[in-house]
Structure formats: structure tokens, C-alpha cells
Design an enzyme around this catalytic site. Structure first.
Site, PDB file in Angstrom:
ATOM      1  N   HIS A 192       9.731   3.003  -1.513  1.00 47.25           N
ATOM      2  CA  HIS A 192      10.113   1.892  -0.642  1.00 47.25           C
ATOM      3  C   HIS A 192      11.606   1.914  -0.318  1.00 47.25           C
ATOM      4  CE1 HIS A 192       9.528  -2.731   0.157  1.00 47.25           C
ATOM      5  NE2 HIS A 192       9.627  -2.014   1.274  1.00 47.25           N
ATOM      6  N   TYR A 205       8.432  -8.057  -2.303  1.00 45.48           N
ATOM      7  CA  TYR A 205       7.996  -9.223  -1.535  1.00 45.48           C
ATOM      8  C   TYR A 205       7.841 -10.438  -2.447  1.00 45.48           C
ATOM      9  CZ  TYR A 205       6.767  -5.566   1.862  1.00 45.48           C
ATOM     10  OH  TYR A 205       6.784  -4.486   2.715  1.00 45.48           O
TER      11      TYR A 205
END
Length: 335
Positions: free
Chosen positions: A145, A59
Site C-alpha cells: 500500500h 482505513y
């Protein structure tokens, strides 16, 4: 709005609030956010009673982790749970950065490149880098992830590394976070994960997790955190051009969302409130994760979470074929 209930992730003892703060937005997802706006969003989440915060190196190429760590710095460490993710190593780019990272969705300078790495060393390095950016000595939850294209390395090397980190007490709970259910179901069945984070696959428009992931989680005592409850926008504000799973929503889904919105309004509630409430009716769902980039968005999410959704809404949704009869739905406390 300080009464957000807590639930425990699997058998490991890590507690999360039923509503969690998703920090991709404060990593400049799609558009810039100032440091002050990011801090105000985290402050608003805290004031609303949210005590679970989710971030990732991906992010904003570390920006989300740095901002979240800074915003939580003065908070009592034992008062909240924080999750981050592993699988993408951030490698610095030599020389001055050229361009931005919008191709990956983030309005930040291209100072680093992402390198997929689900090896044992990669997982440990990723976590060490995350702790540095966060300014913390531990995190509560680590998810592998998006290992979609790296399944064998993730299961053979990445997952055992997380298991060792949990045994060492470096992290409290481990799992995987993805936008699909098939591999998450494999994690639940074949490993000892505490929780999985599933985005977009158990919503008012998509209940596909009910076919495999949720029954497996219930059988194995694994918790599920549901993200993407608005399916990337369509269930937040259904209108022509709205997005569904990061693309323009098909006409049929837009029509269903508009019908659900009108039904919610007839019953004195909102589509957003129903979208947040829906996943929590399943016994394996420990919480919902809602992304926010401003204090206003956080306060709105908390208000929608607290808003009543009458039983009659769910009954009508089933009666009109907008929800399958077998899907569990919330019940009002007074019912």
C-alpha cells in the site's frame, strides 16, 4: 442487478466482480459512519451482486477491516474475494487517545499510530493483524500500500514476502496499490504480481496509465483494478468547489467535466455511468473499485454500472477533443 460479471486476476485464478466495493468510507473517511450504516452498505453491495471487497489497515486505523469482516461473517467464504493491504503497521498509543485521526482523513480516535514498514516481517505482521481484525483465516488479495517513498524496501523485502505468502497458499493473489503509474509499472515489469490497484490514473479526465502501466500490464498478463474513477469527486458531481485528487479542481478540469456531464445527459445517460464504464474498455482492466459509505451510495454505484452509455457518447467525446482518439472505449452490447 445480480448479473455483475467476474474476471480473473492475472494467472492466479482469483476472481473479482467487475464492480468492487471500496471500504475506506466505512472506516469513517472524512466523517463518522455508524456500525449499522456500515453493515447496511455491505449488505447493499451483496444484494447488488458485488462479490469483491477492498479494505486496508490504514482505513480508520483498522475500523474498516473490523466492520467489513463483521458484515461478511455470515456470507459463504468461497462466494467472495477480499483484498487488504500491507505497509502500515498500527502501533497502539499508550494511555488515553488524544484527538482524532482527521489529519490522515479519518474521523476516528487516535488510538494508534501508523508505522511505515515494508520489511518481510512487517508484511507478515500486517497480514496477521488484518486477519485478526477481519476475523478470517485468509484473504484473497494483498497489495503493498502506497510504497512511494519506500521503493527499495518494498521491492527488496516486501514483495518477496508476498511471493512466499502466495506460494504457501496464505493469499491467492499479490500486487501493489498506488495513486501513481511509474512504480506500478515497475512492479508489473520486474516482479510476478498478479494485479495492481491504480487510483485515479485512468479516468475520463486522466488517461496517463495508457502511457506506461496499461501497455506493460497487457504485455505481461497482469490485471489492473482501477480505483478513483471519479477522481475523488469531480466526475461524480462537477461543480465549483468540487475536488479532484483530494484538492479543489482546477478551472480547466472542471470545465471538461461539465462538458462531459452535459454530453452524457444529451445522450440519455449520466456522467457517473460513463466514468464507471470507461476503464473497463481496456483489456487489462479487470474491474473498477467504487468507494461507498451507505447503502444509498452502493445502490447508486450499482445502478450507474448497469446503465447503458450509448456509442454516440464516446464518438462525440472523441470528436470534441474530450477523449483522445487512441483511447479504447466501451461498446454497447447491441453494437
Amino acid at each position: 442487478m445480480s448479473g455483475i460479471a467476474r474476471r480473473t486476476l492475472g494467472p492466479g485464478g482469483v476472481e473479482v466482480t467487475e464492480l468492487s466495493f471500496g471500504a475506506a468510507g466505512i472506516g469513517n473517511l472524512y466523517a463518522p459512519v455508524t456500525d449499522e450504516e456500515a453493515a447496511a452498505a455491505v449488505d447493499a453491495a451483496w444484494d447488488a451482486g458485488i462479490r469483491c471487497f477492498d479494505t486496508a489497515p490504514h482505513y480508520g486505523m483498522g475500523l474498516s477491516e473490523r466492520r467489513l469482516g463483521e458484515a461478511l461473517r455470515a456470507r459463504p467464504r468461497d462466494a467472495y474475494a477480499l483484498s487488504t493491504k500491507a505497509g502500515r503497521i498500527l502501533e497502539p498509543v499508550a494511555g488515553r487517545p488524544v484527538g482524532d485521526d482527521l489529519a490522515n482523513g479519518f474521523a476516528v480516535p487516535a488510538t494508534h499510530r501508523r508505522v511505515w514498514d515494508f520489511s518481510a516481517d512487517g508484511v507478515r505482521r500486517s497480514l496477521e493483524d488484518s486477519l485478526t481484525r477481519l476475523g478470517l483465516d485468509r484473504v484473497d488479495i494483498v497489495y503493498l500500500h502506497d510504497p512511494d517513498d519506500h521503493a527499495e524496501q518494498a521491492f527488496r523485502e516486501g514483495y518477496p514476502a508476498l511471493e512466499r505468502l502466495r506460494a504457501e497458499g496464505v493469499v491467492g493473489a499479490i500486487g501493489a496499490g498506488m495513486n501513481q503509474t511509474a512504480m506500478l509499472t515497475r512492479f508489473v515489469r520486474d516482479t510476478d504480481v498478479d494485479a495492481v490497484l491504480c487510483a485515479g490514473r485512468y479516468t475520463l479526465l486522466d488517461q496517463s496509465a495508457l502511457a506506461d502501466l496499461l501497455p506493460a500490464a497487457q504485455q505481461h498478463g497482469t490485471s489492473v483494478v482501477m480505483g478513483g474513477v471519479f477522481n475523488s469527486g469531480l466526475l461524480a458531481d462537477p461543480r465549483p468547489g468540487a475536488t479532484y485528487d483530494y484538492a479543489t479542481a482546477p478551472a480547466g478540469l472542471l470545465d471538461r467535466a461539465l462538458r462531459l456531464k452535459a454530453m452524457a445527459e444529451r445522450h440519455g445517460t449520466t456522467l457517473r455511468a460513463a466514468a464507471i464504464a470507461f476503464p473497463l474498455a481496456h483489456p487489462s482492466v479487470a474491474g473498477v473499485l467504487v468507494g461507498a459509505r451507505s447503502a444509498y451510495e452502493v445502490r447508486d454505484a450499482a445502478e450507474q454500472f448497469a446503465r447503458a452509455v450509448p456509442d454516440a457518447f464516446w464518438q462525440d467525446a472523441r470528436a470534441e477533443g474530450l477523449l483522445p482518439a487512441e483511447v479504447p472505449v466501451p461498446r454497447e452490447e447491441s453494437a
